[in-house]
Design a protein around this motif. Structure first.
Motif, PDB file in Angstrom:
ATOM      1  N   LEU A   1      -5.297  -0.045   6.736  1.00  0.00           N
ATOM      2  CA  LEU A   1      -5.998  -1.539   6.780  1.00  0.00           C
ATOM      3  C   LEU A   1      -6.927  -0.814   7.080  1.00  0.00           C
ATOM      4  O   LEU A   1      -8.206  -1.664   6.865  1.00  0.00           O
ATOM      5  CB  LEU A   1      -5.338  -2.148   7.150  1.00  0.00           C
ATOM      6  CG  LEU A   1      -4.258  -2.652   6.986  1.00  0.00           C
ATOM      7  CD1 LEU A   1      -3.586  -3.739   8.101  1.00  0.00           C
ATOM      8  CD2 LEU A   1      -4.018  -3.461   5.626  1.00  0.00           C
TER       9      LEU A   1
ATOM     10  N   LEU B   1      -0.828  -3.420  -0.640  1.00  0.00           N
ATOM     11  CA  LEU B   1      -1.853  -2.352  -0.654  1.00  0.00           C
ATOM     12  C   LEU B   1      -2.801  -1.580  -1.559  1.00  0.00           C
ATOM     13  O   LEU B   1      -3.676  -1.574  -1.998  1.00  0.00           O
ATOM     14  CB  LEU B   1      -1.655  -1.527   1.115  1.00  0.00           C
ATOM     15  CG  LEU B   1      -3.495  -1.265   1.806  1.00  0.00           C
ATOM     16  CD1 LEU B   1      -4.343  -2.838   1.249  1.00  0.00           C
ATOM     17  CD2 LEU B   1      -3.373  -0.659   2.443  1.00  0.00           C
TER      18      LEU B   1
ATOM     19  N   ARG C   1     -10.672  -3.044   6.890  1.00  0.00           N
ATOM     20  CA  ARG C   1     -11.000  -3.843   8.829  1.00  0.00           C
ATOM     21  C   ARG C   1     -11.686  -4.907   9.172  1.00  0.00           C
ATOM     22  O   ARG C   1     -11.531  -5.782   9.351  1.00  0.00           O
ATOM     23  CB  ARG C   1     -11.179  -3.314   9.636  1.00  0.00           C
ATOM     24  CG  ARG C   1     -12.668  -2.750   9.460  1.00  0.00           C
ATOM     25  CD  ARG C   1     -12.991  -1.114  10.876  1.00  0.00           C
ATOM     26  NE  ARG C   1     -14.160  -0.798  10.306  1.00  0.00           N
ATOM     27  CZ  ARG C   1     -14.113   0.274  10.442  1.00  0.00           C
ATOM     28  NH1 ARG C   1     -13.104   0.773   9.125  1.00  0.00           N
ATOM     29  NH2 ARG C   1     -15.718   0.848   9.927  1.00  0.00           N
TER      30      ARG C   1
ATOM     31  N   LEU D   1      -4.361  -7.762  -1.479  1.00  0.00           N
ATOM     32  CA  LEU D   1      -4.938  -7.611   0.539  1.00  0.00           C
ATOM     33  C   LEU D   1      -4.319  -8.261   0.455  1.00  0.00           C
ATOM     34  O   LEU D   1      -3.087  -8.376   1.778  1.00  0.00           O
ATOM     35  CB  LEU D   1      -6.096  -7.606   0.659  1.00  0.00           C
ATOM     36  CG  LEU D   1      -6.497  -7.013   1.936  1.00  0.00           C
ATOM     37  CD1 LEU D   1      -6.057  -5.760   3.023  1.00  0.00           C
ATOM     38  CD2 LEU D   1      -8.363  -6.940   2.015  1.00  0.00           C
TER      39      LEU D   1
ATOM     40  N   CYS E   1      -0.963  -7.589   3.938  1.00  0.00           N
ATOM     41  CA  CYS E   1      -1.063  -8.394   5.081  1.00  0.00           C
ATOM     42  C   CYS E   1      -0.093  -9.301   5.384  1.00  0.00           C
ATOM     43  O   CYS E   1       0.688  -9.486   6.837  1.00  0.00           O
ATOM     44  CB  CYS E   1      -2.111  -9.087   5.374  1.00  0.00           C
ATOM     45  SG  CYS E   1      -3.847  -7.675   5.320  1.00  0.00           S
TER      46      CYS E   1
ATOM     47  N   GLU F   1      -0.571  -0.219   9.465  1.00  0.00           N
ATOM     48  CA  GLU F   1      -2.098  -0.640  10.037  1.00  0.00           C
ATOM     49  C   GLU F   1      -3.211  -0.034   9.745  1.00  0.00           C
ATOM     50  O   GLU F   1      -4.702   0.392   9.953  1.00  0.00           O
ATOM     51  CB  GLU F   1      -2.019  -1.069  11.617  1.00  0.00           C
ATOM     52  CG  GLU F   1      -0.845  -2.452  11.859  1.00  0.00           C
ATOM     53  CD  GLU F   1      -0.216  -2.818  12.663  1.00  0.00           C
ATOM     54  OE1 GLU F   1      -1.532  -1.223  14.598  1.00  0.00           O
ATOM     55  OE2 GLU F   1      -0.495  -3.054  13.353  1.00  0.00           O
TER      56      GLU F   1
ATOM     57  N   VAL G   1      -7.611  -9.027   6.427  1.00  0.00           N
ATOM     58  CA  VAL G   1      -7.239  -7.721   7.527  1.00  0.00           C
ATOM     59  C   VAL G   1      -7.609  -8.673   8.878  1.00  0.00           C
ATOM     60  O   VAL G   1      -6.134  -8.886   9.884  1.00  0.00           O
ATOM     61  CB  VAL G   1      -7.891  -6.876   7.606  1.00  0.00           C
ATOM     62  CG1 VAL G   1      -7.706  -6.133   8.643  1.00  0.00           C
ATOM     63  CG2 VAL G   1      -7.066  -5.775   5.967  1.00  0.00           C
TER      64      VAL G   1
END
Length: 483
Positions: free
Chosen positions: A463, A425, A467, A430, A434, A460, A472
């Motif tokens: 993240l 991340l 969002r 990304l 995830c 989380e 995500v």
């Protein structure tokens, strides 16, 4: 005729200690209120409250233990509520004492086991206190080895063990009980059993999390280890017995830490440290301090984590095998990383790497340090680089650790997978982040480990700035489908 109420007796013990500490009444009240805040208590004591205590009024609830801790911090020696002339109360600090003798160590540790076995929910609410790390680690570092731990002047024969004293009469024979009772002779087989049980619970912890069999471990300590410690044994057997009990007690603390019972875990670690001293096992004491350092890292107390690791290094000296030295240096590196101290963390990692590189297959490595291998060292590097926001290096080491780590270390693999997800991340990858995070979330749901859940939650939170990204949203959908 109506009886007069009993007059209160002035508390001279408290008055003497107030004078020794140099407190004013208002100053003592203020410190008690501040300590209460550390434990989520909104206390409103003032100088008038202290005046009432001096006149003999007994404070209620957990306040006597808080007052005792205020004096302990000020005077640098462990004081109980009774030492201050106050009534015993809920044991907020019970278990943080570093006992003066092996006998007292057994009393404190066994009291903790029994309390945890009977009222685990109550003990899980006790808060972790960084100040509670100071006295035990200092006493371990400067303390001398116990001269004697053996119990009983002579070995107990089977025929002796089958006799019980009857008050006012000579001992009379009775049928030998299957269950072990205090006073019975401890054998090498008993200690081997303790070691085997320790390995069993350690394996369960690695694979399924600390919550899986923690209460069974505590009950084993209460019903098997305590009677042995109160049994009859010579010096050599006694040292081995205390060593095995220290290992089981540290593991009880570790499993408590894994379910986020941090105050309880802290108390188990302190008692494991004292039992290790009774065993004369300095290297194992250093390992307990490293365990305490790791908990401090997890809770964000980086300075305390570094200090504990350094005390461990100083206390064990230059004699331990390279694997143990690597373990100690890596613990210090983790503390520096939490503090954002790049140079200090890097220097400790280099020392750990060099030490592990000096290890040889024939080295006599303690059983508790055998887990520290190339996979574990890579894991330590990955965590440190993550905390220092050096994400490319973190990803490289986390990947290496996952490649090398045995499947039985399921929880460690989960942690490392989250570290790798966080590093991806941080590198802007990304989709990969995830995907890795979703795998970790699924594994966390199959374990009884609060730490595993917290690792996933931390990911989380990271993240959140993304969002609205499709990766995500897909991650959240996958995790929601698991619950």
């Amino acid at each position: 005729m109506t009886e007069r109420p009993a007059q209160r007796v002035p508390n001279r013990q408290l008055a003497v200690l107030i004078a020794e500490a140099g407190f004013s009444n208002a100053g003592l009240a203020r410190r008690v209120d501040q300590l209460g805040l550390e434990h989520g208590l909104d206390l409103r004591y003032d100088k008038t409250s202290v005046t009432r205590w001096l006149r003999g009024q007994q404070p209620r609830g957990t306040t006597p233990a808080l007052i005792a801790e205020v004096f302990t911090r000020r005077l640098g020696r462990r004081l109980s509520a009774q030492d201050l002339g106050l009534d015993a109360c809920a044991p907020v600090y019970a278990g943080l004492e570093f006992a003066a003798t092996p006998e007292e160590a057994v009393d404190i540790a066994s009291g903790l086991w029994r309390k945890d076995s009977g009222s685990p929910a109550e003990l899980r609410k006790i808060a972790f206190t960084p100040a509670g790390l100071v006295v035990p680690s200092r006493d371990w570092l400067i303390g001398r080895a116990d001269e004697r731990v053996g119990r009983g002047a002579h070995p107990v024969t089977p025929s002796d063990a089958a006799r019980v004293p009857v008050q006012g009469r000579a001992s009379v024979p009775r049928q030998r009980q299957i269950d072990r009772g205090p006073g019975q002779r401890v054998t090498g087989g008993d200690i081997a059993a303790l070691r085997s049980v320790s390995e069993l619970f350690r394996t369960l912890d690695h694979a399924y999390g600390g919550g899986h069999a923690r209460q069974a471990l505590v009950r084993y300590l209460e019903h098997e280890a305590e009677p042995m410690l109160r049994g009859t044994y010579g010096e050599t057997t006694g040292r081995r017995l205390f060593s095995a009990a220290a290992d089981l007690t540290r593991l009880a603390g570790w499993t408590s830490y894994d379910i986020a019972a941090h105050g309880l875990a802290q108390r188990y670690f302190v008692q494991a440290l004292r039992l290790a001293q009774a065993a004369g096992d300095r290297p194992y004491g250093s390992y307990v301090l490293v365990t305490m350092s790791r908990q401090a890292v997890y809770l964000g107390h980086g300075r305390e984590a570094v200090q504990l690791a350094r005390v461990a290094q100083q206390g064990v000296g230059s004699g331990p095998p390279p694997v143990v030295q690597a373990l100690l240096h890596s613990a210090e590196a983790r503390g520096h990383a939490v503090l954002g101290e790049v140079r200090a963390s890097t220097a400790s990692l280099v020392r750990a790497e060099r030490a592990l590189g000096a290890a040889r297959p024939g080295d006599d490595v303690p059983h508790w340090a055998r887990f520290f291998d190339e996979a574990q060292l890579a894991d330590e590097f990955g965590h440190c680089h993550r905390d220092l926001q050096q994400y490319r290096a973190s990803a490289q080491h986390a990947e290496r650790s996952l490649q090398l780590r045995a499947p039985g270390y399921a929880r460690s693999r989960l942690f490392c997978r989250v570290v790798l997800a966080t590093a991806r991340l941080g590198l802007g990858e990304l989709d990969q982040a995830c995907a890795l995070g979703a795998e970790a979330a699924q594994q966390a749901m199959e374990m009884r480990s609060v730490r595993a859940v917290e690792y996933v939650r931390d990911f989380e939170r990271r993240l959140e700035p993304y969002r609205d990204a499709s990766a995500v949203r897909t991650y959240r959908d996958r995790v929601a489908a698991l619950s």
